[in-house]
Each structure stands twice: as structure tokens, then as C-alpha cells.
Design an enzyme around this catalytic site. Structure first.
Site, mmCIF file in Angstrom:
data_model
loop_
_atom_site.group_PDB
_atom_site.id
_atom_site.type_symbol
_atom_site.label_atom_id
_atom_site.label_comp_id
_atom_site.label_asym_id
_atom_site.label_seq_id
_atom_site.Cartn_x
_atom_site.Cartn_y
_atom_site.Cartn_z
ATOM 1 N N ASN A 75 24.604 69.128 -42.625
ATOM 2 C CA ASN A 75 24.713 67.065 -43.183
ATOM 3 C C ASN A 75 25.514 66.617 -43.127
ATOM 4 O O ASN A 75 25.578 65.567 -43.334
ATOM 5 C CB ASN A 75 23.728 67.903 -44.850
ATOM 6 N N GLN A 103 17.842 67.676 -43.946
ATOM 7 C CA GLN A 103 18.578 66.608 -43.178
ATOM 8 C C GLN A 103 17.892 65.610 -41.652
ATOM 9 O O GLN A 103 18.224 64.726 -41.622
ATOM 10 C CB GLN A 103 20.440 66.772 -43.347
ATOM 11 N N CYS A 249 26.885 66.487 -52.172
ATOM 12 C CA CYS A 249 26.367 67.040 -52.902
ATOM 13 C C CYS A 249 27.596 68.107 -53.674
ATOM 14 O O CYS A 249 27.508 68.762 -54.688
ATOM 15 C CB CYS A 249 24.877 68.199 -52.704
#
Ligand SMILES: *Cc1c(COP(=O)(O)O)cnc(C)c1O
Length: 305
Positions: A75, A103, A249
Site C-alpha cells: 500500500n 490494496q 492509516c
């Protein structure tokens, strides 16, 4: 659910797990949690392009290995792993093979008949579907233990009443991805090209982090030598450009990316001066050109100071 479920289901067969140093925290932190319960985990190194080596995996594989978890596509830098080779390698081994395809799902044509993984996970919001829903593919025979207890929903694998509207929304999002996959790939590849051309025209010094052959088209990670990434992100944020220095995140964390650290070594310049850009369905070629110019002038300002 996949990792804890596989580990608990197979713990009589061994307590050894293999994963990589560049997994998303969803996998990474779960493996650390399993270590706290007495499982032992080997974290595979990656090369400077973010790829693991099959030989290294073969070396680390033991008779008591019960689970191998290797992400499909990264990702942060977009590198795609040799998933089919790993799946074939593990066909004759007791270890279950899980791949975090979150992803990669929206831009990689994946087929679990050709790539015989045991477990494959994805999430809705990464493919323009609803939040809070995803799916876990489980090969028949590759049973997992429930990590959430209660009712007997989902054939006793995951207790709790299903969120039917979100499931229906996820199904539509998956159908759309299947229909539009090659169009999405083409579009993101063209955005990538436009972004790099714009940077070239603006005479900004950069290098692409990742693998030039095996990569996700929607993720572009760029190293700008001499640019302090924290300052750069603040400048870009003020200019309305949403990019990050690592996983979305972990936004807000000032720790250097564990992915870039695994690729280039602790403290390497790449870990202090790289930006992760991703392309979404809501963007146009003009947006990309504009963003490229803003990024270039922000970087040029910083490196001239
Ligand atoms: C986003 C992401 C996750 C986490 O998915 P959530 O649904 O946001 O929890 C896990 N793995 C990868 C590779 C991701 O990109």
C-alpha cells in the site's frame, strides 16, 4: 480474522508463522499479538524494490510452519509480490497461505484457481465500496478457527449478525471492479505518466521508490532528495494536496515508514524524504497535472533553502 483464525486452527501442527517486514499494520500488529501468545514469527526482508525473495522464504520455511502471510501489493510503494510462486511453493506444505489483497484487489486481475492461495482478504472502501465491510476468501478445506464468538453465523466462522446492506454494496463494488479493471489500470497508468512528466518539466529531482516491473498503478512513491517530508506534507496539505509519508492509516504518526525502512535501511535518506501519492476514481488528468506542479514547486522551494 484470517491470521488469528489460521493460527488457532493449526496450532497443534506447529507455532511458526512467516510474514514480511512490509505488511500493513493489519497483518503486522496481528502477528506481533500472536507472538505475545507464544507463536514465533519470522519477518522476511525485502530488496530495495520492496520484493521478498522466494529463496529466503524457502530457507525460513520449517516443518512446523503453519501460516505464511504475504501481501499481494504494497500500500505504500505499490510493489507486487510473487504471489503465484509462493502459492505453488506452499501447495505441498502444511502451512496455509494468506495474502492481504486489500490494496491490489481493484487493479490486479486475480484468480484463486490459477493462484492457489488458501486465504485472501480485501476491503470495500479501497475499491470505492462501503466502509466497514470486506471479504475473506477461504479455500475449501482451509478451515480457520473463529476469533469472534457468539452466534453461529457464517458457518460458525464469525459470530454476529451480518450487515446485509454493506454486503450488498460490496458485491456491487466488486462487480464494477471486474467490469472496469483494465480501464482503471489504463487510467492510473496514464496519471502516473502525467505526474512524472510534470515533475520532469518542472526540473525537480526525484526517484521512484518501488519495483519498475511489478507495481500497482494507483500507488506512486517518490523520493525527493534533500526535502524534509514533514515540512513538505504541511505545504502540500495547505495547498489542498492529500498525500502522505507512509500508510494513510498511520497518518499523524511521525515514525518513519516501516516499509521504506525495510527497503533502504533504518535512517536512510529515502525514509525522510519520500511521499506516497495515490490515484483515485474521482480525479482527472488536469488534477494530476496541477498536483504535479504544486508538488514540484513545494519540493524546489524546500531543497533550495
Ligand atoms: C487499507 C489496507 C488494510 C486495512 O484495511 P481497512 O479496511 O482499512 O482496515 C490492510 N492492508 C492493506 C494492504 C491496506 O492497504
Amino acid at each position: 480474522m484470517a491470521i488469528i483464525g489460521a493460527a488457532f486452527a493449526r496450532k497443534q501442527l506447529g507455532k511458526h508463522i512467516i510474514t514480511t517486514k512490509i505488511e500493513h499494520h493489519a497483518v503486522f500488529k496481528t502477528c506481533e499479538y500472536l507472538e505475545s501468545l507464544g507463536f514465533s514469527v519470522d519477518y522476511l526482508d525485502v530488496d530495495e524494490t520492496g520484493r521478498i525473495s522466494i529463496e529466503d522464504l524457502k530457507d525460513k520455511l520449517r516443518e512446523d510452519t503453519i501460516l505464511v502471510s504475504v501481501m499481494y501489493g504494497n500500500n505504500e510503494v505499490g510493489t507486487i509480490q510473487p504471489i503465484r510462486e509462493i502459492a505453488h511453493l506452499l501447495e505441498s506444505h502444511q502451512a496455509l497461505f494468506h495474502t492481504d489483497a486489500v490494496q491490489a484487489f481493484g487493479t490486479v486481475d486475480m484468480d484463486v484457481r490459477e493462484t492457489p492461495v488458501d486465504l485472501l482478504s480485501m476491503t470495500g472502501h479501497k475499491i470505492n465500496g462501503p466502509k466497514g465491510i470486506g471479504f475473506l476468501y477461504i479455500r475449501s478445506g482451509g478451515s480457520i478457527a473463529p476469533y469472534q464468538h457468539g452466534g453461529e453465523q457464517e458457518r460458525k466462522r464469525r459470530a454476529g449478525t451480518q450487515n446485509v446492506p454493506a454486503i450488498a454494496g460490496l458485491a456491487v463494488a466488486v462487480e464494477l471492479v471486474k467490469e472496469q479493471l483494465s480501464a482503471r489500470v489504463d487510467r492510473y497508468l496514464s496519471y502516473r505518466k502525467i505526474m512524472l512528466e510534470t515533475l520532469d518539466e518542472s526540473k525537480v529531482a526525484y526517484r521512484v521508490n518501488g519495483n519498475s516491473e511489478h507495481f500497482l498503478p494507483q500507488v506512486l512513491n517518490l523520493y525527493f532528495p534533500g526535502a524534509n517530508v514533514e515540512t513538505l506534507l504541511v505545504k502540500l496539505d495547505l495547498a489542498g494536496i492529500a498525500v502522505s509519508s507512509g500508510s494513510a492509516c498511520t497518518a499523524g504518526s511521525i515514525e518513519p515508514s516501516h516499509v521504506l525502512t525495510a527497503m533502504f535501511g533504518a535512517g536512510a535518506d529515502e525514509t525522510k524524504s519520500s511521499v506516497r501519492i495515490s490515484f483515485g476514481m474521482g480525479l482527472s488528468a488536469n488534477d494530476i497535472r496541477r498536483a504535479g506542479r504544486i508538488i514540484a514547486s513545494a519540493v524546489n522551494e524546500l531543497v533550495q533553502v
